[in-house]
Design a protein around this motif. Sequence first.
Motif, PDB file in Angstrom:
ATOM      1  N   LEU A  38    -131.168 -80.408  21.593  1.00  0.00           N
ATOM      2  CA  LEU A  38    -130.059 -80.267  22.311  1.00  0.00           C
ATOM      3  C   LEU A  38    -130.416 -79.592  23.856  1.00  0.00           C
ATOM      4  O   LEU A  38    -129.655 -79.848  24.660  1.00  0.00           O
ATOM      5  N   GLU A  39    -131.456 -78.747  23.671  1.00  0.00           N
ATOM      6  CA  GLU A  39    -131.942 -78.271  25.118  1.00  0.00           C
ATOM      7  C   GLU A  39    -133.226 -78.911  25.584  1.00  0.00           C
ATOM      8  O   GLU A  39    -133.257 -79.117  26.793  1.00  0.00           O
ATOM      9  N   GLY A  40    -134.027 -79.460  24.472  1.00  0.00           N
ATOM     10  CA  GLY A  40    -135.429 -79.946  24.801  1.00  0.00           C
ATOM     11  C   GLY A  40    -135.247 -81.148  25.441  1.00  0.00           C
ATOM     12  O   GLY A  40    -136.362 -81.639  26.274  1.00  0.00           O
ATOM     13  N   SER A  41    -134.031 -82.175  25.356  1.00  0.00           N
ATOM     14  CA  SER A  41    -134.005 -83.393  25.972  1.00  0.00           C
ATOM     15  C   SER A  41    -132.720 -83.591  26.308  1.00  0.00           C
ATOM     16  O   SER A  41    -131.681 -83.599  25.474  1.00  0.00           O
ATOM     17  N   GLY A  80    -135.041 -74.333  34.062  1.00  0.00           N
ATOM     18  CA  GLY A  80    -133.825 -74.378  34.713  1.00  0.00           C
ATOM     19  C   GLY A  80    -133.983 -74.563  36.118  1.00  0.00           C
ATOM     20  O   GLY A  80    -132.943 -74.486  36.759  1.00  0.00           O
ATOM     21  N   LYS A  81    -134.958 -75.252  36.320  1.00  0.00           N
ATOM     22  CA  LYS A  81    -135.311 -75.798  38.014  1.00  0.00           C
ATOM     23  C   LYS A  81    -135.367 -77.179  37.891  1.00  0.00           C
ATOM     24  O   LYS A  81    -135.697 -77.799  38.970  1.00  0.00           O
ATOM     25  N   TYR A 137    -125.052 -72.631  23.427  1.00  0.00           N
ATOM     26  CA  TYR A 137    -124.698 -72.031  24.739  1.00  0.00           C
ATOM     27  C   TYR A 137    -124.287 -73.221  25.443  1.00  0.00           C
ATOM     28  O   TYR A 137    -125.272 -74.126  25.772  1.00  0.00           O
ATOM     29  N   ALA A 138    -123.173 -73.495  25.902  1.00  0.00           N
ATOM     30  CA  ALA A 138    -122.412 -74.769  26.313  1.00  0.00           C
ATOM     31  C   ALA A 138    -122.276 -74.400  27.775  1.00  0.00           C
ATOM     32  O   ALA A 138    -121.540 -73.609  28.174  1.00  0.00           O
ATOM     33  N   GLY A 139    -122.849 -75.394  28.836  1.00  0.00           N
ATOM     34  CA  GLY A 139    -122.731 -75.052  30.130  1.00  0.00           C
ATOM     35  C   GLY A 139    -121.601 -76.025  30.533  1.00  0.00           C
ATOM     36  O   GLY A 139    -121.792 -77.221  30.408  1.00  0.00           O
ATOM     37  N   TYR A 171    -126.507 -78.340  26.981  1.00  0.00           N
ATOM     38  CA  TYR A 171    -126.672 -77.295  26.183  1.00  0.00           C
ATOM     39  C   TYR A 171    -128.031 -76.309  26.287  1.00  0.00           C
ATOM     40  O   TYR A 171    -128.901 -77.027  26.686  1.00  0.00           O
ATOM     41  N   ASN A 172    -127.821 -74.983  26.039  1.00  0.00           N
ATOM     42  CA  ASN A 172    -129.142 -74.254  25.720  1.00  0.00           C
ATOM     43  C   ASN A 172    -128.955 -73.955  24.434  1.00  0.00           C
ATOM     44  O   ASN A 172    -127.969 -73.529  23.914  1.00  0.00           O
TER      45      ASN A 172
END
Length: 430
Positions: free
Chosen positions: A102-105, A153-154, A271-273, A286-287
């Motif tokens: 969910l964060e990795g891709s 994050g970049k 963690y939903a952005g 997602y994080n």
Amino acid sequence: MNILLIGGGGREHALAWKLAQSRLITQGGKLFAAPGNPGIGQHATLTDIDTSDHGAVTAFCSDNAIGLVVIGPEAPLVGGLANSLRAAAIAVFGPGRAAAQLEGSKGFTKDLCARAGIPTADYERADNRETAMAALPRFSLPVVIKADGLAAGKGVIIAQTRKEAEAAIEDIFAGRFGSAGASVVIEEFLHGEEASFFAITDGSIIIPFGSAQDHKRVGEGDIGPNTGGMGAYSPAPILTPMLEGEVLERIIAPTVRAMAANGTPYRGVLYAGLILTDSGPKLIEYNCRFGDPECEVLMMRLEDDLGELLLAAAEYRLGNIMPPRFSAQTALTVVLAAPNYPDTPVTGDAIGGIARAEDSGAKVFQAGTAVDADGTLRSAGGRVLAVTATGATVTQAQANAYAAVDIVDFPAGFCRRDIGWREVRRERNA
């Protein structure tokens, strides 16, 4: 109970500070951290085990009677450390490798949203330059170009022109973000204010864990390149209780159900952005871990036992505990960064005044720090400190945080002077 915390940034300092207050530690337990940092070392015993060596981590847990492992950063989660620990019957807070996609891709998450009907931006995935360039014309400007994988994050570029979008695609496939740029996601640009919502889940039960608003751009007024985060505050009043309910119902819960249905249940913090559009909240990304610097403000407000909560999630019994309580006060954090961040930060500068800043009522969480041979604390990363304070309003929390920032002796560092500016303006105009 003995607890092992994985990580060494500002997020982990905040987690260590709060875990050290847990009944699990204060009643005979011991907190370890790997690798930690000088700030974390004030609350935990630091160990230099290689956290990428799953066998070494598992052996350490066995040798030290670790009852719970808390994984802070995203890389060990995407790398499957939680899987290895669970295979050894060690309780761990954090999703396994498959769920951490969910964060990795970013493409994985977008595809899941499409299947589950979760509101998000229109998108295209591309695994080569030619496909990405061919997809560009169907998006209006500005357009969002994202490296698919982890890029600290970049890896997100908001291109204002077609030329900028093409250059971003060229840069990503040329290796600017390493393996994170093996593929890209091209997204519709959504208009609205961003906010973050957090939930703890054991794969079935979901417990809300607060809201925040962070500031990703390096420059005041939200200009310049994206960073890992230059500051944040919690709660985010713009994310009203009604909107939080909508986020839970339309975004978080369908995600947790979809992951469980896939045979890859998500266990940890989600963690939903979000972006709050005219048609309602939509998911940006997602994080799979507590954000940084969002974790710092969440921990400042948390009034319950963090260790008990994370252990309940790790043991799949969230349904047996009460939802966590948070202070009604606002917490606001300001990141002090090293010169030239977010590009190639200049490190090695001396830092002082932290104790005096904390005497003012603030908490200074250490992120990129190290202690040299003579005991001097020095910068050792891009984001160095997260100076965090509370107040009855965002305006008051902001004033208290910047008063503490001005006490810290880190002349080489810099910070944004407008963290919380949107809510401060709303408070002024109310």
